[in-house]
Design an enzyme around this catalytic site. Structure first.
Site, PDB file in Angstrom:
ATOM      1  CG  HIS A  21      22.120 -26.922 -19.267  1.00  0.00           C
ATOM      2  ND1 HIS A  21      22.954 -27.427 -18.470  1.00  0.00           N
ATOM      3  CD2 HIS A  21      21.389 -28.110 -19.315  1.00  0.00           C
ATOM      4  CE1 HIS A  21      23.262 -28.928 -18.186  1.00  0.00           C
ATOM      5  NE2 HIS A  21      22.268 -28.772 -18.840  1.00  0.00           N
ATOM      6  CG  MET A  47      16.894 -35.898 -21.641  1.00  0.00           C
ATOM      7  SD  MET A  47      15.354 -35.109 -21.587  1.00  0.00           S
ATOM      8  CE  MET A  47      16.075 -33.666 -20.387  1.00  0.00           C
ATOM      9  CB  SER A  59      18.574 -25.904 -20.334  1.00  0.00           C
ATOM     10  OG  SER A  59      17.636 -26.867 -20.610  1.00  0.00           O
ATOM     11  CG  ASP A  79      20.322 -29.024 -14.845  1.00  0.00           C
ATOM     12  OD1 ASP A  79      19.316 -28.394 -15.004  1.00  0.00           O
ATOM     13  OD2 ASP A  79      20.959 -29.955 -15.371  1.00  0.00           O
ATOM     14  CG  MET A 137      21.126 -34.025 -11.605  1.00  0.00           C
ATOM     15  SD  MET A 137      21.050 -32.714 -13.198  1.00  0.00           S
ATOM     16  CE  MET A 137      19.270 -32.653 -12.923  1.00  0.00           C
ATOM     17  CG  ASP A 149      19.458 -30.259 -20.584  1.00  0.00           C
ATOM     18  OD1 ASP A 149      20.007 -31.277 -19.913  1.00  0.00           O
ATOM     19  OD2 ASP A 149      18.481 -29.906 -19.918  1.00  0.00           O
ATOM     20  CG  MET A 187      20.722 -36.342 -18.259  1.00  0.00           C
ATOM     21  SD  MET A 187      19.520 -35.643 -18.389  1.00  0.00           S
ATOM     22  CE  MET A 187      19.852 -33.874 -19.330  1.00  0.00           C
ATOM     23  CG  HIS A 238      22.798 -33.040 -18.270  1.00  0.00           C
ATOM     24  ND1 HIS A 238      21.992 -31.933 -17.088  1.00  0.00           N
ATOM     25  CD2 HIS A 238      23.459 -34.072 -17.495  1.00  0.00           C
ATOM     26  CE1 HIS A 238      21.716 -33.203 -16.325  1.00  0.00           C
ATOM     27  NE2 HIS A 238      22.977 -33.655 -16.676  1.00  0.00           N
TER      28      HIS A 238
HETATM   29  C1  DX5 Z   1      16.537 -31.745 -16.212  1.00  0.00           C
HETATM   30  C2  DX5 Z   1      17.253 -31.436 -17.315  1.00  0.00           C
HETATM   31  C3  DX5 Z   1      17.541 -29.534 -17.303  1.00  0.00           C
HETATM   32  C4  DX5 Z   1      16.169 -28.815 -17.186  1.00  0.00           C
HETATM   33  C5  DX5 Z   1      16.029 -27.761 -16.109  1.00  0.00           C
HETATM   34  O1  DX5 Z   1      15.977 -32.975 -16.243  1.00  0.00           O
HETATM   35  O2  DX5 Z   1      18.547 -31.657 -17.318  1.00  0.00           O
HETATM   36  O3  DX5 Z   1      18.684 -29.023 -17.697  1.00  0.00           O
HETATM   37  O4  DX5 Z   1      16.345 -28.923 -18.621  1.00  0.00           O
HETATM   38  O5  DX5 Z   1      14.688 -27.439 -16.677  1.00  0.00           O
HETATM   39  P1  DX5 Z   1      14.126 -26.306 -15.845  1.00  0.00           P
HETATM   40  O6  DX5 Z   1      15.298 -25.113 -15.335  1.00  0.00           O
HETATM   41  O7  DX5 Z   1      13.078 -25.551 -16.155  1.00  0.00           O
HETATM   42  O8  DX5 Z   1      13.573 -26.673 -14.426  1.00  0.00           O
HETATM   43 ZN    ZN Z   2      20.170 -31.072 -17.815  1.00  0.00          ZN
END
Ligand code: DX5
Ligand code: ZN
Length: 226
Positions: free
Chosen positions: A34, A38, A11, A176, A138, A36, A69, A67
């Protein structure tokens, strides 16, 4: 059903954004990137959007695992398809017409994945599981990297395997949050085959070694599957 390939998906949320090109080069031995997204609404944090995804697209040959969110996936999914996503994940909790979003993703030639927060039961996927390329379980509450793995995720992965078996389908199963070389084997044994790791890859000095350790331990765990 045959075991699916093990895929390691670092990620970039944990990468050094000022050196993103080099950071992407350092994870060339992984299988997916990956990414993310947000929105500061669905989760209490902001990350990056479509413009940086376009730059990531130019800087790596690896498939992009996006991903989302975000609270309004119906609106945002097309933006990320257009920016080069290969896999688009949206949250079950954020949508009202899951099938419509899945069709939108498939029409663009990408893979569709639904994510479940830790408190969301797998039974909710009953009417959609046959249309999905992947399910994201998750293993932390989304919003931040570096959190601890939630142990009840293992039982949830086993329930998901059961649901897939009942429907005669075998989507990829991604996990994840809080995944690292120490717990990846048990997570693989419980049914996951796609492993996101942020801090455990990008905080390691040798990223290739970190990716290899995840791959080796996940392979050992898969072999122990009941
Ligand atoms: C959390 C994200 C993850 C995050 C995982 O909300 O969706 O993808 O980057 O990070 P680690 O592996 O450090 O938990
Ligand atoms: Zn993620």
């Amino acid at each position: 059903m045959p075991d699916k390939s093990i895929l390691i998906a670092p990620s970039v949320l944990s990468a050094d954004f000022t050196r993103l090109g080099d950071e992407l080069q350092s994870i060339k031995s992984a299988d997916l990137v990956h990414y993310d997204v947000m929105d500061g609404h669905f989760v209490p944090n902001l990350s990056f959007g479509t413009e940086i995804l376009r730059q990531v697209r130019r800087a790596t040959d690896l498939p992009l695992d996006v991903h989302l969110m975000v609270s309004n996936p119906e609106e945002q999914v097309p933006w990320y398809l257009d920016a080069g996503a290969d896999i688009v994940t949206f949250h079950y909790e954020a949508q009202t017409h899951a099938n419509r979003i899945v069709s939108q993703i498939h029409e663009a030639g990408a893979k569709a994945c639904v994510a479940l927060n830790p408190a969301t039961p797998v039974a909710l996927l009953d009417s959609i599981i046959e249309d999905l390329d992947m399910v994201l379980v998750m293993t932390v509450n989304p919003g931040f990297g570096g959190q601890s793995f939630i142990p009840s995720s293992l039982a949830k992965l086993r329930s998901l395997r059961k649901l897939c078996h009942e429907h005669g389908v075998s989507p990829d199963v991604e996990v994840d949050g809080g995944i690292g070389p120490d717990n990846v084997a048990e997570v693989a044994a419980a049914g996951a085959n796609v492993f996101v790791a942020g801090s455990k890859v990008f905080k390691a000095e040798d990223r290739s070694a970190a990716i290899e350790a995840l791959r080796t331990n996940a392979t050992l765990g898969t072999a122990k599957r009941a």
